[in-house]
Write a protein that holds these residues in place. Structure first.
Motif, PDB file in Angstrom:
ATOM      1  N   THR A 163       0.808  -1.227   0.000  1.00 13.54           N
ATOM      2  CA  THR A 163       0.000   0.000   0.000  1.00 13.54           C
ATOM      3  C   THR A 163       0.836   1.271   0.000  1.00 13.54           C
ATOM      4  OG1 THR A 163      -0.103   0.107   2.417  1.00 13.54           O
ATOM      5  CG2 THR A 163      -1.783  -1.217   1.292  1.00 13.54           C
ATOM      6  N   GLY A 164       2.112   1.169   0.426  1.00 14.03           N
ATOM      7  CA  GLY A 164       2.939   2.356   0.553  1.00 14.03           C
ATOM      8  C   GLY A 164       2.656   3.158   1.806  1.00 14.03           C
ATOM      9  N   ILE A 165       1.744   2.679   2.627  1.00  9.64           N
ATOM     10  CA  ILE A 165       1.407   3.384   3.865  1.00  9.64           C
ATOM     11  C   ILE A 165       2.555   3.247   4.857  1.00  9.64           C
ATOM     12  CG2 ILE A 165      -0.159   3.464   5.843  1.00  9.64           C
ATOM     13  CD1 ILE A 165      -2.364   2.485   3.959  1.00  9.64           C
ATOM     14  N   VAL A 166       2.951   4.384   5.448  1.00  4.47           N
ATOM     15  CA  VAL A 166       4.074   4.395   6.387  1.00  4.47           C
ATOM     16  C   VAL A 166       3.546   4.403   7.817  1.00  4.47           C
ATOM     17  CG1 VAL A 166       6.091   5.674   7.186  1.00  4.47           C
ATOM     18  CG2 VAL A 166       5.547   5.600   4.747  1.00  4.47           C
ATOM     19  N   ASP A 167       4.052   3.487   8.610  1.00  4.65           N
ATOM     20  CA  ASP A 167       3.695   3.414  10.025  1.00  4.65           C
ATOM     21  C   ASP A 167       4.888   3.858  10.859  1.00  4.65           C
ATOM     22  OD1 ASP A 167       2.313   2.932  12.357  1.00  4.65           O
ATOM     23  OD2 ASP A 167       2.820   0.809  12.410  1.00  4.65           O
ATOM     24  N   GLN A 168       4.603   4.547  11.957  1.00  6.70           N
ATOM     25  CA  GLN A 168       5.635   4.937  12.917  1.00  6.70           C
ATOM     26  C   GLN A 168       5.320   4.253  14.245  1.00  6.70           C
ATOM     27  OE1 GLN A 168       4.970   9.345  11.703  1.00  6.70           O
ATOM     28  NE2 GLN A 168       6.994   9.302  12.621  1.00  6.70           N
ATOM     29  N   PRO A 169       5.767   3.008  14.403  1.00  6.99           N
ATOM     30  CA  PRO A 169       5.376   2.232  15.584  1.00  6.99           C
ATOM     31  C   PRO A 169       5.789   2.867  16.903  1.00  6.99           C
ATOM     32  CG  PRO A 169       6.372   0.823  13.906  1.00  6.99           C
ATOM     33  CD  PRO A 169       6.623   2.227  13.491  1.00  6.99           C
ATOM     34  N   ARG A 170       6.864   3.644  16.913  1.00  7.39           N
ATOM     35  CA  ARG A 170       7.359   4.214  18.163  1.00  7.39           C
ATOM     36  C   ARG A 170       7.040   5.700  18.305  1.00  7.39           C
ATOM     37  NH1 ARG A 170       8.554   1.029  22.144  1.00  7.39           N
ATOM     38  NH2 ARG A 170      10.202   2.420  22.862  1.00  7.39           N
ATOM     39  N   LEU A 171       6.121   6.206  17.486  1.00  6.15           N
ATOM     40  CA  LEU A 171       5.770   7.612  17.571  1.00  6.15           C
ATOM     41  C   LEU A 171       5.135   7.902  18.931  1.00  6.15           C
ATOM     42  CD1 LEU A 171       5.486  10.329  15.980  1.00  6.15           C
ATOM     43  CD2 LEU A 171       3.134   9.611  15.520  1.00  6.15           C
ATOM     44  N   PRO A 172       5.656   8.866  19.693  1.00  6.84           N
ATOM     45  CA  PRO A 172       5.027   9.220  20.972  1.00  6.84           C
ATOM     46  C   PRO A 172       3.616   9.754  20.728  1.00  6.84           C
ATOM     47  CG  PRO A 172       7.256  10.104  20.834  1.00  6.84           C
ATOM     48  CD  PRO A 172       6.895   9.623  19.463  1.00  6.84           C
ATOM     49  N   ARG A 173       2.605   9.097  21.323  1.00  5.72           N
ATOM     50  CA  ARG A 173       1.229   9.516  21.120  1.00  5.72           C
ATOM     51  C   ARG A 173       0.350   8.925  22.221  1.00  5.72           C
ATOM     52  NH1 ARG A 173       0.406   6.176  15.455  1.00  5.72           N
ATOM     53  NH2 ARG A 173       1.391   4.246  16.161  1.00  5.72           N
ATOM     54  N   PHE A 174      -0.747   9.605  22.464  1.00  4.28           N
ATOM     55  CA  PHE A 174      -1.671   9.127  23.497  1.00  4.28           C
ATOM     56  C   PHE A 174      -3.073   9.657  23.200  1.00  4.28           C
ATOM     57  CE2 PHE A 174      -0.622  13.342  24.896  1.00  4.28           C
ATOM     58  CZ  PHE A 174      -1.781  13.827  25.513  1.00  4.28           C
ATOM     59  N   LYS A 175      -4.064   8.976  23.731  1.00  2.00           N
ATOM     60  CA  LYS A 175      -5.438   9.475  23.768  1.00  2.00           C
ATOM     61  C   LYS A 175      -6.129   8.812  24.945  1.00  2.00           C
ATOM     62  CE  LYS A 175      -9.872   9.873  21.451  1.00  2.00           C
ATOM     63  NZ  LYS A 175     -10.734   9.452  20.335  1.00  2.00           N
ATOM     64  N   GLY A 176      -6.767   9.648  25.749  1.00  3.65           N
ATOM     65  CA  GLY A 176      -7.481   9.126  26.899  1.00  3.65           C
ATOM     66  C   GLY A 176      -8.746   9.916  27.176  1.00  3.65           C
ATOM     67  N   VAL A 177      -9.649   9.293  27.947  1.00  6.46           N
ATOM     68  CA  VAL A 177     -10.895   9.954  28.347  1.00  6.46           C
ATOM     69  C   VAL A 177     -11.033   9.852  29.861  1.00  6.46           C
ATOM     70  CG1 VAL A 177     -11.999   9.409  26.153  1.00  6.46           C
ATOM     71  CG2 VAL A 177     -12.282   7.850  28.099  1.00  6.46           C
ATOM     72  N   THR A 178     -11.942  10.635  30.410  1.00  6.03           N
ATOM     73  CA  THR A 178     -12.287  10.464  31.811  1.00  6.03           C
ATOM     74  C   THR A 178     -13.488   9.538  31.895  1.00  6.03           C
ATOM     75  OG1 THR A 178     -12.930  11.579  33.858  1.00  6.03           O
ATOM     76  CG2 THR A 178     -13.736  12.535  31.795  1.00  6.03           C
ATOM     77  N   ASN A 179     -13.452   8.599  32.829  1.00  9.04           N
ATOM     78  CA  ASN A 179     -14.567   7.649  32.929  1.00  9.04           C
ATOM     79  C   ASN A 179     -15.532   8.001  34.064  1.00  9.04           C
ATOM     80  OD1 ASN A 179     -13.171   6.908  35.200  1.00  9.04           O
ATOM     81  ND2 ASN A 179     -12.626   4.846  34.466  1.00  9.04           N
TER      82      ASN A 179
END
Length: 358
Positions: A213-229
């Motif tokens: 596909t040519g799609i590039v992945d960055q497995p170690r890219l610093p990233r986060f997403k969270g919610v309050t429960n």
């Protein structure tokens, strides 16, 4: 005492020998023939009809007339007759009619640019070839350039690296003092992979490009997403840190749910965002505001938002999207405020996210 020398078969002057000059001159003649050897041709089988005195040839296979049975020998025309010299391994000669350099390998003469040289098993440039690397070079710089059109080329330069099967490896290994520090290529699959390692054993993938596909992945890219429960209560007129305690993803553990903080792993530019949803306490007259704070103190430029319109329970939202240049070790927190009346930041619909972009 030997009669001739071991390498060039030059005759020695013997004790009490008469006419010593004859022997001495013969030795000089041999030196004159084979030293700085240059031959007129090496592809002829028939002696030329009128050779110049001193002309030399390497006799090709199938020699006839005076050259019969002297294949591969150096023929010298001198004083009207042909003389022959049997080469030894290592002799080199410049062939004038072909503008070529040849060497005798003990059995035959071969061009130094001959296809036969492609069969050599090892080659070391500035060093001995290593056991697992038949071609080894020790140098400070290299240059590969295309063959220009003016020189008979097409102006392009392509280097091809080939492997046998998908599971094999094909690429570049970058080392420091012969300790591997990075890989670039097709390692273990047909996907292009850039990986690094601190010790040559444990590798982490920085980039993976899917070959289909040519799609590039960055497995170690610093990233986060969270919610309050849970619904975060906010007193009127008080900035309150919102508890982001349910993480959807958290690459490299950059978000600490215990302190509700994003901890910057490395210097860089980060994209940060948040979505906050209003939930009424006792009155919908409350008005929401939010901001992102560095180290719990400094607001990030572009992150301060507020909604002063009428609020509807579970429907009114505010959002933040901003870029920030952050230093490693810094923290970022999401804070909210309710004007006029207390209220809540709604559970499962209030989130905080971010990732490194540069």
């Amino acid at each position: 005492m030997a009669d001739i020398s071991s390498s060039l078969s030059m005759p020695f002057i013997q004790p009490s020998q008469a006419q010593k000059h004859v022997t001495h001159n013969e030795a000089l003649r041999i030196l004159d023939v084979v030293t700085q050897l240059g031959v007129a041709a090496d592809d002829q089988t028939t002696p030329p009809t009128s050779p110049a005195d001193g002309t030399r040839y390497i006799i090709d296979a199938g020699g006839v007339n005076e050259w019969a049975n002297h294949e591969g020998e150096v023929a010298l025309f001198e004083n009207g007759v042909w003389r022959f010299f049997v080469p030894r391994a290592g002799w080199r000669a410049y062939v004038i009619n072909r503008d070529a350099l040849v060497v005798y390998d003990g059995a035959e003469w071969i061009d130094l640019d001959s296809p036969e040289l492609e069969e050599i098993e090892t080659f070391g440039l500035g060093m001995n070839s290593l056991p697992d690397t038949p071609f080894s070079a020790k140098l400070n710089a290299t240059l590969w350039t295309a063959l220009y059109r003016a020189d008979g080329g097409n102006g392009s330069l392509l280097k091809t690296l080939n492997k046998e099967a998908s599971a094999d490896d094909n690429g570049f290994v970058f080392q420091q003092d012969f300790q591997t520090r990075a890989l670039l290529g097709l390692f273990g699959s047909d996907n292009l992979r850039l990986a690094t390692t601190p010790d040559g054993t444990n590798f982490v993938d920085a980039l993976i490009a899917d070959n289909a596909t040519g799609i590039v992945d960055q497995p170690r890219l610093p990233r986060f997403k969270g919610v309050t429960n849970f619904d975060n209560f906010c007193p009127a007129g008080t900035w309150t840190k919102i508890a982001i305690n349910d993480l959807e993803y958290n690459e490299q553990a950059v978000f600490d749910a215990a302190t509700n903080q994003f901890i910057v792993p490395v210097d860089g530019t980060y994209q940060l965002g948040a979505l906050l949803t209003f939930k009424a306490d006792s009155s919908t007259a409350a008005r929401m505001g939010a901001q992102l704070l560095i180290n719990g103190v400094t607001p990030i430029s572009g992150s301060q938002v507020e909604n002063t319109a009428a609020h509807f329970n579970g429907r009114t939202t505010i959002s933040i999207q901003t870029l920030a240049s952050l230093s490693a070790g810094s923290t970022v927190e999401l804070h909210g405020i309710m004007r006029s009346q207390p209220g809540y930041f709604m559970a499962d619909r209030t989130d905080f996210w971010g990732f490194k972009v540069g």
